[in-house]
Design a protein around this motif. Structure first.
Motif, PDB file in Angstrom:
ATOM      1  N   GLU A  23      -1.108 -10.081  11.956  1.00 58.15           N
ATOM      2  CA  GLU A  23      -0.861  -8.825  11.052  1.00 58.15           C
ATOM      3  C   GLU A  23       0.738  -8.335  11.836  1.00 58.15           C
ATOM      4  OE1 GLU A  23      -3.362  -5.793  10.802  1.00 58.15           O
ATOM      5  OE2 GLU A  23      -4.993  -7.283  10.514  1.00 58.15           O
ATOM      6  N   PRO A  24       1.858  -8.032  11.197  1.00 59.25           N
ATOM      7  CA  PRO A  24       2.966  -7.372  12.154  1.00 59.25           C
ATOM      8  C   PRO A  24       2.700  -6.163  12.363  1.00 59.25           C
ATOM      9  CG  PRO A  24       3.420  -8.052   9.467  1.00 59.25           C
ATOM     10  CD  PRO A  24       1.992  -8.216   9.812  1.00 59.25           C
ATOM     11  N   ASP A  25       3.433  -5.619  13.206  1.00 62.25           N
ATOM     12  CA  ASP A  25       3.196  -4.469  14.128  1.00 62.25           C
ATOM     13  C   ASP A  25       2.984  -3.348  13.149  1.00 62.25           C
ATOM     14  OD1 ASP A  25       3.220  -2.662  16.167  1.00 62.25           O
ATOM     15  OD2 ASP A  25       5.258  -2.682  16.441  1.00 62.25           O
ATOM     16  N   LEU A  47       4.658   0.351   8.634  1.00 63.44           N
ATOM     17  CA  LEU A  47       4.701   1.732   8.259  1.00 63.44           C
ATOM     18  C   LEU A  47       6.331   1.957   8.014  1.00 63.44           C
ATOM     19  CD1 LEU A  47       2.546   3.763  10.715  1.00 63.44           C
ATOM     20  CD2 LEU A  47       2.258   3.429   7.983  1.00 63.44           C
ATOM     21  N   GLN A  48       7.058   1.580   8.711  1.00 66.20           N
ATOM     22  CA  GLN A  48       8.528   1.535   8.560  1.00 66.20           C
ATOM     23  C   GLN A  48       9.099   0.736   7.122  1.00 66.20           C
ATOM     24  OE1 GLN A  48      10.504   3.384  10.253  1.00 66.20           O
ATOM     25  NE2 GLN A  48      12.308   3.075   8.749  1.00 66.20           N
ATOM     26  N   LEU A 101       6.711   0.544   4.473  1.00 67.26           N
ATOM     27  CA  LEU A 101       6.275   1.372   3.600  1.00 67.26           C
ATOM     28  C   LEU A 101       7.356   2.490   3.123  1.00 67.26           C
ATOM     29  CD1 LEU A 101       2.656   1.311   4.021  1.00 67.26           C
ATOM     30  CD2 LEU A 101       3.802   0.348   2.199  1.00 67.26           C
ATOM     31  N   ALA A 102       7.731   3.106   4.270  1.00 62.05           N
ATOM     32  CA  ALA A 102       8.699   4.221   4.411  1.00 62.05           C
ATOM     33  C   ALA A 102      10.150   3.905   3.441  1.00 62.05           C
ATOM     34  CB  ALA A 102       8.866   4.759   5.567  1.00 62.05           C
ATOM     35  N   ASN A 103      10.523   2.716   3.925  1.00 52.50           N
ATOM     36  CA  ASN A 103      11.778   2.178   3.175  1.00 52.50           C
ATOM     37  C   ASN A 103      11.384   1.952   1.469  1.00 52.50           C
ATOM     38  OD1 ASN A 103      13.009   2.265   5.562  1.00 52.50           O
ATOM     39  ND2 ASN A 103      12.835   0.018   5.972  1.00 52.50           N
ATOM     40  N   LEU A 104      10.572   1.323   1.319  1.00 55.83           N
ATOM     41  CA  LEU A 104       9.935   1.241  -0.076  1.00 55.83           C
ATOM     42  C   LEU A 104       9.827   2.490  -0.877  1.00 55.83           C
ATOM     43  CD1 LEU A 104       7.571  -1.862   0.226  1.00 55.83           C
ATOM     44  CD2 LEU A 104       9.735  -2.060  -0.546  1.00 55.83           C
ATOM     45  N   HIS A 105       9.289   3.355  -0.222  1.00 55.97           N
ATOM     46  CA  HIS A 105       9.009   4.881  -0.790  1.00 55.97           C
ATOM     47  C   HIS A 105      10.363   5.588  -0.986  1.00 55.97           C
ATOM     48  CE1 HIS A 105       8.011   9.253  -0.652  1.00 55.97           C
ATOM     49  NE2 HIS A 105       7.196   8.803  -1.467  1.00 55.97           N
ATOM     50  N   SER A 106      11.489   5.238   0.048  1.00 54.19           N
ATOM     51  CA  SER A 106      12.834   6.007   0.009  1.00 54.19           C
ATOM     52  C   SER A 106      13.625   5.328  -1.101  1.00 54.19           C
ATOM     53  CB  SER A 106      13.389   6.198   1.209  1.00 54.19           C
ATOM     54  OG  SER A 106      13.730   4.776   1.517  1.00 54.19           O
ATOM     55  N   LYS A 117      -0.349   3.866   3.185  1.00 52.55           N
ATOM     56  CA  LYS A 117      -0.252   4.417   4.488  1.00 52.55           C
ATOM     57  C   LYS A 117      -1.618   4.654   4.888  1.00 52.55           C
ATOM     58  CE  LYS A 117       1.363   8.436   6.916  1.00 52.55           C
ATOM     59  NZ  LYS A 117       2.116   9.601   6.840  1.00 52.55           N
ATOM     60  N   ALA A 118      -2.548   5.203   4.189  1.00 52.62           N
ATOM     61  CA  ALA A 118      -3.776   5.470   4.668  1.00 52.62           C
ATOM     62  C   ALA A 118      -4.764   4.040   4.940  1.00 52.62           C
ATOM     63  CB  ALA A 118      -4.542   6.164   3.449  1.00 52.62           C
ATOM     64  N   LYS A 119      -4.279   3.060   4.386  1.00 57.04           N
ATOM     65  CA  LYS A 119      -5.149   1.742   4.419  1.00 57.04           C
ATOM     66  C   LYS A 119      -4.671   1.312   5.705  1.00 57.04           C
ATOM     67  CE  LYS A 119      -5.766   0.186  -0.363  1.00 57.04           C
ATOM     68  NZ  LYS A 119      -5.426  -0.976  -1.282  1.00 57.04           N
ATOM     69  N   LEU A 120      -3.139   1.324   5.632  1.00 59.09           N
ATOM     70  CA  LEU A 120      -2.946   0.749   7.235  1.00 59.09           C
ATOM     71  C   LEU A 120      -3.401   1.485   8.494  1.00 59.09           C
ATOM     72  CD1 LEU A 120       0.918  -0.198   6.802  1.00 59.09           C
ATOM     73  CD2 LEU A 120      -0.685  -1.425   7.128  1.00 59.09           C
ATOM     74  N   LEU A 121      -3.486   2.847   8.186  1.00 61.10           N
ATOM     75  CA  LEU A 121      -4.019   3.476   9.365  1.00 61.10           C
ATOM     76  C   LEU A 121      -5.390   3.654   9.752  1.00 61.10           C
ATOM     77  CD1 LEU A 121      -1.807   6.786   9.023  1.00 61.10           C
ATOM     78  CD2 LEU A 121      -1.683   5.104  10.681  1.00 61.10           C
TER      79      LEU A 121
END
Length: 105
Positions: free
Chosen positions: A71-73, A78-79, A81-86, A99-103
């Motif tokens: 799995e990637p870091d 998270l970064q 996902l944040a880019n896709l969200h923005s 984000k909840a699944k990743l965490l």
């Protein structure tokens, strides 16, 4: 005539003894030469074996390759996902869910 026979026998005996000594001396010299040759060969083989042992001992095994990450870091994910969200690709709900699944792992 009895004396002559004795002398002849002695000469024959001396000749036979001298011949035997020559043969024995030659055999001894050949044996000595062979023994030196075999000792030299043994020494050379021991030196080659020692060198091979030292070469093998000096050999550094390559470091094992790092196992590819399954799995990637987490931070990189998270970064992303944040880019896709923005960019508007993910809605607020999709971003929160991913984000909840990743965490959670």
């Amino acid at each position: 005539m009895g004396m002559m026979r004795r002398r002849r026998r002695r000469r024959t005996l001396v000749r036979a003894t001298a011949g035997t000594a020559i043969v024995a001396g030659t055999a001894g010299a050949v044996h000595h030469h062979q023994a030196k040759k075999w000792a030299k060969d043994d020494y050379e083989q021991q030196q080659m074996a020692q060198q091979q042992y030292e070469d093998d001992a000096d050999y550094d095994e390559p470091a094992p390759a790092a196992a590819p990450a399954a799995e990637p870091d987490l931070t990189a994910q998270l970064q992303q996902l944040a880019n896709l969200h923005s960019q508007g690709v993910l809605s607020d709900e999709e971003f929160a869910s991913a984000k909840a699944k990743l965490l959670a792992g």
